[in-house]
Every structure is written in structure tokens, then in C-alpha cells.
Design an enzyme around this catalytic site. Structure first.
Site, PDB file in Angstrom:
ATOM      1  N   GLY A  96      55.134  47.419  -6.372  1.00  0.00           N
ATOM      2  CA  GLY A  96      55.453  47.150  -4.974  1.00  0.00           C
ATOM      3  C   GLY A  96      55.426  48.434  -4.168  1.00  0.00           C
ATOM      4  O   GLY A  96      54.813  49.426  -4.555  1.00  0.00           O
ATOM      5  N   ARG A  97      56.126  48.434  -3.032  1.00  0.00           N
ATOM      6  CA  ARG A  97      56.157  49.632  -2.201  1.00  0.00           C
ATOM      7  C   ARG A  97      57.263  50.595  -2.597  1.00  0.00           C
ATOM      8  O   ARG A  97      57.249  51.768  -2.218  1.00  0.00           O
ATOM      9  CB  ARG A  97      56.302  49.246  -0.724  1.00  0.00           C
ATOM     10  CG  ARG A  97      54.978  48.862  -0.114  1.00  0.00           C
ATOM     11  CD  ARG A  97      54.979  48.952   1.391  1.00  0.00           C
ATOM     12  NE  ARG A  97      55.782  47.905   1.999  1.00  0.00           N
ATOM     13  CZ  ARG A  97      56.774  48.137   2.848  1.00  0.00           C
ATOM     14  NH1 ARG A  97      57.120  49.352   3.177  1.00  0.00           N
ATOM     15  NH2 ARG A  97      57.440  47.125   3.375  1.00  0.00           N
ATOM     16  N   GLU A 100      56.590  54.215  -4.072  1.00  0.00           N
ATOM     17  CA  GLU A 100      56.044  55.198  -3.139  1.00  0.00           C
ATOM     18  C   GLU A 100      57.118  56.163  -2.648  1.00  0.00           C
ATOM     19  O   GLU A 100      56.865  57.363  -2.490  1.00  0.00           O
ATOM     20  CB  GLU A 100      55.420  54.427  -1.974  1.00  0.00           C
ATOM     21  CG  GLU A 100      55.010  55.213  -0.767  1.00  0.00           C
ATOM     22  CD  GLU A 100      54.465  54.281   0.296  1.00  0.00           C
ATOM     23  OE1 GLU A 100      53.287  53.935   0.204  1.00  0.00           O
ATOM     24  OE2 GLU A 100      55.228  53.877   1.199  1.00  0.00           O
ATOM     25  N   CYS A 126      51.656  47.910 -11.961  1.00  0.00           N
ATOM     26  CA  CYS A 126      51.135  47.959 -10.596  1.00  0.00           C
ATOM     27  C   CYS A 126      51.275  49.361 -10.002  1.00  0.00           C
ATOM     28  O   CYS A 126      50.658  50.294 -10.479  1.00  0.00           O
ATOM     29  CB  CYS A 126      51.832  46.899  -9.746  1.00  0.00           C
ATOM     30  SG  CYS A 126      50.963  46.489  -8.224  1.00  0.00           S
TER      31      CYS A 126
END
Length: 199
Positions: A96-97, A100, A126
Site C-alpha cells: 500500500g502507500r 512509502e 507489494c
């Protein structure tokens, strides 16, 4: 379970999450590992037991990249600042984000290094390998991930392993189990379980 699916003593597993973690990549593995009898604690920097993170649902709908929609609330079950890493047998990093920005947190990176240096099982999926890159644990290692993360894996001295057709494959190298996206859950968790049950 099939005969070649290993079972054994339950393990204590730490799952690292943050706001806008991919919904399927947090909730589904969490539930699968609980179903297998493991004790899974979820942690997030700046949060404590009883808090939650927002999740995001990423899907492929014909655009050049995935779309993002609001997901659910995912429970944080342990205090990040008080977690005793020595009490855990393995680490899970969803995508997911969240990866990051989680990779900017030095305590997160130290946590990842703890598991890597002790050769304990680590499962990342991912965008999760972005954290492995930032922690400096991929040099000379093979790693699957979402294809957009491949340049980071390569720049960190790792070897990117492309996904199989349908993004449903997992790759194992030593203590590391990686996969490209949530369609790989069956393979990813099966291989992680094998590592967890390996003496």
C-alpha cells in the site's frame, strides 16, 4: 490442509502497518495467520493498542496504474514504542502507500534490521519491500515486489524477481518471502508458513 502443508507450534508474529496500508494485504494475511494458530501483533509508529489505521483498496481497472479507494479501519493491537522485538519470531510487512513514509522512520528500519540480522522469517508484499530497501537488507538478495518498486530493489543491490502470470506467485530466498500483490496471498502465506515451521 494438504500433507505437504507444515503445521507445528504457534509463532509470535509482528505486523508493521500504517495509514493507507493496502486493505487486503493487512486484513487477509492477519486473518490467515490467526487461522493457522499464530499470535499476530499489529504495530504502527505513533499509535498504541486500541488505535487503528485507515486502509486503502488498490485495484486494477484498465488504467495505466492501479486505482485507490477508501478501505476499512484496521486495528493496532500493540504499542509501537513499547514493543519487545525479542519476543517475536517473525515480521510481516504489507504494501500500500504506508511503506512509502514508514521507511522514513528510523525505529521502523531498526525493527526490520533486528529480524534480518537474526535471520528470522520476514514476509513482505507489494510496496512492502520499499522498507526493506531503506533498511539496507536487500543487497545481494532476491526479492519480488510490485513491479513499480523494482528499480528501488535493483538500486539497493538486490535482484528483482518478476511476478508470474496473474501476480499470484511468491518468491523465497533464505528467511525472506516476497510477493508482488494481494493476488499472491495463497502462495505468499503458504511459503511464509513453511518458513515459520522450519526448525
Amino acid at each position: 490442509m494438504t500433507q505437504d502443508f507444515p503445521t507445528g507450534p504457534a509463532k509470535r508474529i509482528l505486523m508493521l502497518v500504517g495509514d493507507f496500508v493496502e486493505d487486503y494485504e493487512a486484513m487477509v494475511p492477519f486473518q490467515m495467520l490467526l487461522m493457522l494458530g499464530h499470535d499476530v501483533a499489529t504495530v504502527c509508529p505513533g499509535k498504541k493498542a486500541g488505535d487503528s489505521v485507515a486502509t486503502a483498496i488498490h485495484d486494477f481497472e484498465g488504467h495505466q496504474t492501479y486505482t485507490e479507494k477508501p478501505g476499512h479501519r484496521f486495528a493496532v493491537t500493540a504499542d509501537f514504542s513499547a514493543v519487545d522485538l525479542t519476543s517475536f519470531d517473525a515480521l510481516v510487512i504489507p504494501g500500500g502507500r504506508a511503506p512509502e513514509y514508514l521507511r522514513l522512520n528510523q525505529d521502523v528500519l531498526a525493527m526490520v534490521r533486528h529480524f534480518a540480522e537474526r535471520n528470522l522469517p520476514i514476509a513482505a508484499i507489494c510496496h512492502g519491500p520499499q522498507i526493506l530497501v531503506a533498511a539496507g537488507v536487500l543487497s545481494g538478495r532476491q526479492c519480488s515486489c510490485y513491479p513499480a518498486v523494482a528499480p528501488e530493489v535493483t538500486a539497493a543491490g538486490g535482484q528483482y524477481v518478476p511476478p508470474g502470470e496473474g501476480m499470484n506467485t511468491a518468491h523465497v530466498e533464505g528467511n525472506l518471502v516476497t510477493a508482488p500483490a494481494w493476488p499472491a496471498h495463497p502462495a505468499w502465506i503458504r511459503e511464509f508458513q513453511r518458513l515459520l515451521m522450519t526448525p
